[in-house]
Scaffold this active site. Structure first.
Site, mmCIF file in Angstrom:
data_model
loop_
_atom_site.group_PDB
_atom_site.id
_atom_site.type_symbol
_atom_site.label_atom_id
_atom_site.label_comp_id
_atom_site.label_asym_id
_atom_site.label_seq_id
_atom_site.Cartn_x
_atom_site.Cartn_y
_atom_site.Cartn_z
ATOM 1 N N GLU A 207 0.823 -1.211 0.000
ATOM 2 C CA GLU A 207 0.000 0.000 0.000
ATOM 3 C C GLU A 207 0.863 1.271 0.000
ATOM 4 O O GLU A 207 0.664 2.183 0.794
ATOM 5 C CB GLU A 207 -0.964 -0.020 1.187
ATOM 6 C CG GLU A 207 -1.924 -1.206 1.116
ATOM 7 C CD GLU A 207 -3.000 -1.218 2.188
ATOM 8 O OE1 GLU A 207 -2.773 -0.694 3.272
ATOM 9 O OE2 GLU A 207 -4.093 -1.781 1.909
ATOM 10 N N ASP A 282 -8.319 -9.116 4.419
ATOM 11 C CA ASP A 282 -8.095 -7.942 5.254
ATOM 12 C C ASP A 282 -9.150 -7.787 6.343
ATOM 13 O O ASP A 282 -10.026 -6.928 6.220
ATOM 14 C CB ASP A 282 -8.082 -6.687 4.361
ATOM 15 C CG ASP A 282 -7.651 -5.450 5.126
ATOM 16 O OD1 ASP A 282 -7.162 -5.601 6.248
ATOM 17 O OD2 ASP A 282 -7.816 -4.340 4.595
ATOM 18 N N GLU A 310 -12.461 -2.217 12.293
ATOM 19 C CA GLU A 310 -12.472 -1.490 11.024
ATOM 20 C C GLU A 310 -13.641 -1.907 10.131
ATOM 21 O O GLU A 310 -14.331 -1.068 9.555
ATOM 22 C CB GLU A 310 -11.143 -1.715 10.294
ATOM 23 C CG GLU A 310 -11.097 -1.097 8.910
ATOM 24 C CD GLU A 310 -9.759 -1.313 8.193
ATOM 25 O OE1 GLU A 310 -8.824 -1.869 8.805
ATOM 26 O OE2 GLU A 310 -9.657 -0.910 7.024
HETATM 27 C C1 GCV Z 1 -2.480 0.451 8.386
HETATM 28 C C2 GCV Z 1 -6.032 -2.168 5.530
HETATM 29 C C3 GCV Z 1 -6.452 -0.912 6.247
HETATM 30 C C4 GCV Z 1 -5.312 0.089 6.304
HETATM 31 C C5 GCV Z 1 -4.124 -0.593 7.004
HETATM 32 C C6 GCV Z 1 -3.751 -1.831 6.205
HETATM 33 C C7 GCV Z 1 -2.630 -2.599 6.872
HETATM 34 O O1 GCV Z 1 -5.823 -1.920 4.186
HETATM 35 O O2 GCV Z 1 -7.575 -0.364 5.614
HETATM 36 O O3 GCV Z 1 -5.740 1.203 7.022
HETATM 37 O O4 GCV Z 1 -3.029 0.283 7.112
HETATM 38 O O5 GCV Z 1 -4.862 -2.688 6.126
HETATM 39 O O6 GCV Z 1 -2.949 -3.503 7.635
HETATM 40 O O7 GCV Z 1 -1.475 -2.296 6.629
#
Ligand code: GCV
Length: 575
Positions: A207, A282, A310
């Site tokens: 990411e 995720d 989340e």
């Molecule tokens: C910290 C998901 C979440 C992100 C998070 C990522 C990760 O994509 O939406 O906010 O980033 O996981 O675990 O690195």
């Protein structure tokens, strides 16, 4: 100890009895376990005595030892005080004034010690390079000094590109001698101030984060370079396997971690631990377990669980997560792991977690890290007993509501293996038609359900993406065959016609409607139970929970109506 009768109260309750006797016994097993016999607590270490005192308060008797050595919270806290996926206010550690609230951190430490948590990562895995500058290391030391007496070590998330980003090296290539030297010196600097510093947590080439891949190197090259820097001091590297869209761009997202890491098995230093989320995607309300736990045979592994909700209604929904984590442990034996990490749900809100019942998830994480054999019910009972007044303890409906709440959430958000149909960015609420061309396709809900007028779901069998092949037997065959695949994972692994008959006798479409409605009915039931419990709960907490339950019902209905509306339309348009 005494705890104020207000919203800030955590689960801890009761004065420590003055009559307890505490003894150190060097012949006990070499860990921080304890033995409680009547009012005598025996342990090998001072920490064991501390843990024993809290266990005594819970009413425990007998001997208990921590299952995992590493029982760690991961805070996704940014240095400006915001929290990624945080739903309980700002960070308890960071603010732009660089001020640490000692009293608050001490309360946090005690709450963690009471459930056996012994490590904490103080900053977001999307880490700022500033974290490793002098001013911040001073603050980390300050926090470490407060946490130490409570048996909690500090760890930091590090940005792999730090030396370059700070302008102190020309590159962040892990094989570059200047880069290696920079990290060695940095480790030395940290350990001078914090001799028991735990180590680094790293999100690399994921990411948008920098990583070894930027220099044509592997995850093993990157992790080992950091591991070598920490090794002289006993530090560890927790290297995350949550990667997609880099080397294996274009492959089914749920397969990419295995594709990237399996070939590196055996190449990591012995102080590197691979940290993986429980599911291959995720933190969805339900995922099959992540097959990477089976694929890495030589590399020590940790599970990363998400306490902050989340994708499970955030701090608006009552969802007790222990059943989800126990489900994971029914596939991945706890003994396969060397530690466990939980993405924290803690913030500056007066009640710490936004929703009073979200405290139960922090509590459950700690208790399962200590003893993964505990049942969800046992943990819920302990928590209710220590959190509310004795009248509430006697109400079995409260426990029942907690125990059903994860399944209910799955029903009203994503039944039958559906996944990731959340609104973009904030992940609250449904967006089944979600597609934005400029976003990676792996962020778009349509990538995950692929519904049309005939069918829905992703074919991840040998005729499709072949994700099933990453599982060992018996799961590989079980999941690969639509006739044996458990219905809870059906649309995860299979593309299924709307007309298919389900175990209930209903068609897939009818079953889906039944499930969404069932989820809503469950939340209506929580509201009834909570109404009946009004006399058993103090007014403030009763009202705060009640407000959130009303919101949860509204959201559950939104999930049902939006998803059924969208999928129904697709079928109507076909006719
Ligand atoms: C910290 C998901 C979440 C992100 C998070 C990522 C990760 O994509 O939406 O906010 O980033 O996981 O675990 O690195």
């Amino acid at each position: 100890m005494s705890y104020a009768e207000d919203g800030s109260r955590l689960w801890l309750r009761g004065e420590m009895s003055k009559d307890i006797t505490q003894k150190i016994d060097p012949n006990m097993p070499d860990d921080d376990g304890y033995r409680i016999s009547g009012s005598t607590i025996t342990a090998r270490t001072e920490m064991g005595l501390l843990y024993g005192r809290y266990a005594y308060l819970r009413g425990e008797q007998g001997e208990s030892h921590p299952f995992y050595k590493l029982r760690i919270l991961n805070h996704w806290d940014n240095l400006d005080g915001s929290i990624e996926r945080g739903y309980a206010g700002k960070s308890i550690f960071w603010n732009n004034r660089l001020e640490i609230d000692h009293q608050l951190i001490e309360q946090y430490a005690e709450a963690n010690a009471s459930i056996g948590i012994n490590g904490t990562v103080l900053n977001n895995v999307n880490a700022s390079p500033k974290m490793l500058t002098r001013a911040y290391i001073n603050k980390v030391k300050e926090v470490a000094d407060i946490l130490r007496p409570w048996g909690i070590r500090v760890y930091l998330s590090v940005n792999f590109g730090t030396p370059k980003a700070l302008g102190e090296t020309k590159t962040a290539d892990p094989l570059d001698p200047q880069v290696k030297k920079w990290w060695k010196n940095k480790a030395k600097e940290i350990y001078k101030d914090i001799p028991d510093f735990g180590g680094f947590l790293v999100k690399a080439n994921s990411e948008g984060q920098p990583g070894p891949f930027d220099y044509g190197r592997t995850h093993a090259d990157g992790a080992n370079m950091l591991a070598d820097a920490l090794k002289p001091y006993g530090g560890i590297v927790m290297w995350r396997s949550f990667v997609y869209g880099a080397k294996h761009q274009g492959e089914d997202r749920v397969k990419q971690a295995v594709s990237e890491f399996a070939e590196l098995d055996g190449q990591f230093r012995d102080n590197v631990i691979l940290q993986s989320k429980n599911g291959p995607l995720d933190f969805q309300p339900r995922e099959p377990y992540a097959p990477i736990f089976d694929q890495m045979k030589k590399t020590p592994q940790m599970a990363e669980l998400q306490i902050t909700q989340e994708y499970l209604g955030q701090s608006w929904h009552l969802v007790y997560l222990a059943p989800m984590w126990k489900e994971f442990f029914s596939f991945v034996k706890p003994s396969k792991l060397v530690g466990i990490a939980g993405v924290a749900n803690i913030g500056l809100d007066k009640n710490w977690c936004g929703h009073h019942f979200s405290q139960a998830n922090w509590y459950a994480f700690g208790r399962l890290a200590w003893n993964p054999e505990l049942s969800s019910r046992e943990i819920a009972e302990e928590w209710v007993k220590q959190t509310f007044d004795s009248k509430a303890e006697a109400n079995p409906k409260l426990i029942g509501m907690m125990l059903r709440s994860r399944e209910a959430c799955v029903d009203y958000m994503m039944p039958l293996g559906l996944h990731h149909i959340f609104k973009f960015d904030h992940h609250m609420g449904p967006q089944p038609d979600g597609y934005i061309a400029r976003y990676p396709i792996e962020w778009c809900p349509v990538y995950y359900h692929r519904a049309n007028g005939d069918s829905i779901g992703v074919d991840r069998t040998h005729t499709g993406t072949n994700a099933t092949s990453q599982y060992p037997e018996p799961y590989c065959s079980l999941y690969d065959d639509i006739n044996t695949c458990p219905e809870r994972y059906l649309l995860w692994f299979h593309r299924v016609p709307w007309t298919r008959r389900m175990n209930s006798g209903r068609t897939l479409w009818e079953e889906m409607q039944w499930r969404y409605n069932q989820g809503v009915r469950e939340v209506e039931d929580y509201i009834r139970i909570w109404q009946e419990a009004r006399q058993q709960i103090d007014e403030q907490r009763w009202k705060e929970v009640n407000d959130r339950l009303q919101r949860q019902l509204k959201d559950a209905k939104e999930w049902r109506d939006v998803c059924l509306g969208y999928f129904g339309k697709l079928q109507e348009n076909k006719r």
